[in-house]
Scaffold this motif. Structure first.
Motif, PDB file in Angstrom:
ATOM      1  N   MET A  87     -49.562  14.787 -28.000  1.00  0.00           N
ATOM      2  CA  MET A  87     -50.802  15.089 -28.728  1.00  0.00           C
ATOM      3  C   MET A  87     -51.963  15.258 -27.755  1.00  0.00           C
ATOM      4  O   MET A  87     -52.783  16.180 -27.893  1.00  0.00           O
ATOM      5  N   ALA A  88     -52.051  14.356 -26.777  1.00  0.00           N
ATOM      6  CA  ALA A  88     -53.128  14.424 -25.792  1.00  0.00           C
ATOM      7  C   ALA A  88     -53.044  15.718 -24.985  1.00  0.00           C
ATOM      8  O   ALA A  88     -54.067  16.381 -24.744  1.00  0.00           O
ATOM      9  N   GLU A  89     -51.854  16.088 -24.573  1.00  0.00           N
ATOM     10  CA  GLU A  89     -51.664  17.334 -23.822  1.00  0.00           C
ATOM     11  C   GLU A  89     -52.024  18.552 -24.677  1.00  0.00           C
ATOM     12  O   GLU A  89     -52.665  19.490 -24.202  1.00  0.00           O
ATOM     13  N   ALA A  90     -51.607  18.530 -25.947  1.00  0.00           N
ATOM     14  CA  ALA A  90     -51.892  19.657 -26.847  1.00  0.00           C
ATOM     15  C   ALA A  90     -53.396  19.797 -27.080  1.00  0.00           C
ATOM     16  O   ALA A  90     -53.928  20.922 -27.106  1.00  0.00           O
ATOM     17  N   PHE A  91     -54.092  18.678 -27.236  1.00  0.00           N
ATOM     18  CA  PHE A  91     -55.539  18.745 -27.411  1.00  0.00           C
ATOM     19  C   PHE A  91     -56.187  19.358 -26.177  1.00  0.00           C
ATOM     20  O   PHE A  91     -57.031  20.256 -26.280  1.00  0.00           O
ATOM     21  N   ALA A  92     -55.796  18.880 -24.995  1.00  0.00           N
ATOM     22  CA  ALA A  92     -56.367  19.397 -23.754  1.00  0.00           C
ATOM     23  C   ALA A  92     -56.111  20.892 -23.618  1.00  0.00           C
ATOM     24  O   ALA A  92     -57.014  21.654 -23.254  1.00  0.00           O
ATOM     25  N   GLU A  93     -54.904  21.315 -23.915  1.00  0.00           N
ATOM     26  CA  GLU A  93     -54.559  22.728 -23.802  1.00  0.00           C
ATOM     27  C   GLU A  93     -55.405  23.582 -24.744  1.00  0.00           C
ATOM     28  O   GLU A  93     -55.894  24.641 -24.375  1.00  0.00           O
ATOM     29  N   HIS A  94     -55.584  23.100 -25.943  1.00  0.00           N
ATOM     30  CA  HIS A  94     -56.301  23.877 -26.960  1.00  0.00           C
ATOM     31  C   HIS A  94     -57.816  23.897 -26.736  1.00  0.00           C
ATOM     32  O   HIS A  94     -58.465  24.906 -26.992  1.00  0.00           O
ATOM     33  N   TYR A  95     -58.382  22.779 -26.283  1.00  0.00           N
ATOM     34  CA  TYR A  95     -59.843  22.653 -26.205  1.00  0.00           C
ATOM     35  C   TYR A  95     -60.425  22.784 -24.802  1.00  0.00           C
ATOM     36  O   TYR A  95     -61.641  22.757 -24.630  1.00  0.00           O
ATOM     37  N   ALA A  96     -59.623  22.950 -23.785  1.00  0.00           N
ATOM     38  CA  ALA A  96     -60.136  23.026 -22.412  1.00  0.00           C
ATOM     39  C   ALA A  96     -61.019  24.252 -22.180  1.00  0.00           C
ATOM     40  O   ALA A  96     -61.872  24.228 -21.294  1.00  0.00           O
ATOM     41  N   GLN A  97     -60.854  25.293 -22.965  1.00  0.00           N
ATOM     42  CA  GLN A  97     -61.646  26.501 -22.752  1.00  0.00           C
ATOM     43  C   GLN A  97     -63.084  26.364 -23.250  1.00  0.00           C
ATOM     44  O   GLN A  97     -63.915  27.218 -22.947  1.00  0.00           O
ATOM     45  N   LEU A  98     -63.396  25.321 -23.983  1.00  0.00           N
ATOM     46  CA  LEU A  98     -64.772  25.121 -24.446  1.00  0.00           C
ATOM     47  C   LEU A  98     -65.646  24.635 -23.288  1.00  0.00           C
ATOM     48  O   LEU A  98     -65.161  24.130 -22.289  1.00  0.00           O
TER      49      LEU A  98
END
Length: 129
Positions: A39-50
């Motif tokens: 979950m932590a990795e998926a959040f980082a992957e999805h939101y890192a572009q902000l």
């Protein structure tokens, strides 16, 4: 006049054995499960572009572990804030809502009605945080 827009993202920690079991876990600090790490990795992957300015994190291991992948991707140091700790659930720590209701029914009903002003048995009120 210049208008500044501030966007805040609130993220709950990834899955732990207690969250998987639907048990109260305030001061207990279990590690993330494999699913929680994912979950932590998926959040980082999805939101890192902000556009991130800072990452504020509870001192709990489960919260820091959840934030680490995002901080790694962004090159930001997480900023630990004690005020982001979860409340202490007292005698309810590690118990499910059903167990709490059976063992501490009156306190549980009061807490459900107003957790800000009613503490879990031996724990802290929401306003005490």
């Amino acid at each position: 006049m210049k208008v500044v827009v501030l966007t805040l993202y609130f993220l709950r920690h990834g899955q732990t054995s207690f969250s998987r079991a639907n048990a109260y876990c305030g001061e207990l600090d279990p590690p993330l499960t494999d699913a929680g790490l994912a979950m932590a990795e998926a959040f980082a992957e999805h939101y890192a572009q902000l556009s991130w300015q800072a990452v504020f994190v509870s001192p709990m291991v489960r919260a820091r572990t959840t934030a680490q992948p995002l901080c790694d991707r962004l090159g930001l140091q997480m900023q630990i804030r004690d005020g982001l700790r979860e409340i202490h659930y007292g005698q309810w720590e590690g118990l499910s809502p059903e167990e709490v209701n059976a063992k501490f029914h009156d306190d549980y009903v009061r807490w459900l009605a107003d957790p800000g002003w009613n503490a879990p048995t031996g724990g802290e009120r929401g306003i005490d945080q």
